[in-house]
Design an enzyme around this catalytic site. Sequence first.
Site, PDB file in Angstrom:
ATOM      1  N   HIS A  32      -3.982   6.596   3.151  1.00  0.00           N
ATOM      2  CA  HIS A  32      -4.285   5.315   2.513  1.00  0.00           C
ATOM      3  C   HIS A  32      -5.663   4.862   2.987  1.00  0.00           C
ATOM      4  CE1 HIS A  32      -4.252   1.277   1.196  1.00  0.00           C
ATOM      5  NE2 HIS A  32      -3.987   0.752   2.380  1.00  0.00           N
ATOM      6  N   ASN A  39     -10.159  -0.957  -0.267  1.00  0.00           N
ATOM      7  CA  ASN A  39      -8.702  -0.808  -0.188  1.00  0.00           C
ATOM      8  C   ASN A  39      -8.074  -1.253  -1.514  1.00  0.00           C
ATOM      9  OD1 ASN A  39      -5.980  -1.019   0.346  1.00  0.00           O
ATOM     10  ND2 ASN A  39      -6.219  -2.095   2.296  1.00  0.00           N
ATOM     11  N   CYS A  63       0.820  -1.231   0.000  1.00  0.00           N
ATOM     12  CA  CYS A  63       0.000   0.000   0.000  1.00  0.00           C
ATOM     13  C   CYS A  63       0.845   1.268   0.000  1.00  0.00           C
ATOM     14  CB  CYS A  63      -0.932  -0.007   1.206  1.00  0.00           C
ATOM     15  SG  CYS A  63      -1.833  -1.534   1.371  1.00  0.00           S
TER      16      CYS A  63
END
Length: 326
Positions: A253, A283, A113
């Site tokens: 994020h 996500n 990520c």
Amino acid sequence: MKKIKIIATGSYLPEKILTNDDLSKMVDTNDEWITQRTGIKNRHIADKNQATSDLGVIAAKRCFETYGIEPETIDAIIFATVTPDKLFPSTAIYVQKSLGILNVPAFDISAACSGFIYGLSVAGGLINSTSMKRILVFGGETLSKVTNWEDRSTCVLFGDGVGVAVVEESFDESGIISVYIGADGNMEYLLHQPAGGSRNPATFETVEKKLHTIHMAGNEVYKFAVNTMQMAAEKALELAKITSQDIKWFIPHQANIRIIDTTAKYLKVPKEKVFVNIDKTANTSAGSIPIALDQMNREGLLKKGDLILIDAFGAGFTWGAAVIRW
Ligand code: UT7
């Protein structure tokens, strides 16, 4: 040292949308649990024939069209992803082929990520150490391809999508003021894809046991995510010699709305300055920050001169944060 800036953005989310209600027909879950625990409502899912580079190519074409960028002006292609088209060659190679930007370096970054922020940092290094002037930095995934659709603890969390930024040297006040990236391999086993690489090459057994899908100890990861995102953001602010009060936008994020809210609270950033799209995207790992930047850019939310804090945490563990003057 040359300062670099983002001069253009693009993104692409696949057309197919999977809702929480759809998921409740696949595993023992429901909209209420997913919404309360994660903030996620929908996620985009790539077509069977769409690989990560295909999403990247659409994102780049949109970016080039909007900003009038000629592909032949690109000096390097960096693609941050943990869901490459193939284990090798890199996803950047397939993007290069499709866009026809041949003979320039093209490579992937595997930092989960945090990958896009790693990519910005590497692009800055290349612009400072070579004659390259303009670099394409992608971040994004097709996590649906490595999701165990029978595991309710992970399958509700992820989505597909790719974002891209064009970076080059800045000759005005705009630019990346600070970047802080890091990693700690001690907890690698808390979030990983156990098989398919050289540790556990694909066999009938690994496929049968679904070891080529995402394995995550969500609770443990959660604790590290909150603390590490705060630490990384504070470090980037310190390097930029500003405080969280100075920033116009905090773009974290998008892993879990509770992680986002808690990190913002720790950093003393009010809710109205926090960009959230997790309800629509879930996500998307390395895609999260560049997709957010592109959406905000297109919505006219980013004004020249605004100070923006981007902040990510992911498998590894890896982390990265940066302060950008838009
Ligand atoms: O991208 C960066 C890396 N990833 C992350 O940052 C993710 C970090 N972790 C998280 O976001 C959260 O830990 C999760 C959203 C994954 C899970 O939330 P949680 O509040 O930590 O839940 P939990 O794992 O403690 O599970 C609570 C309960 C369990 O049931 P019991 O044991 O209490 O009876 C789970 O079995 O919720 C159950 N559960 C579900 N129930 C309905 C787990 N997944 C689901 C589900 N639907 N999808």
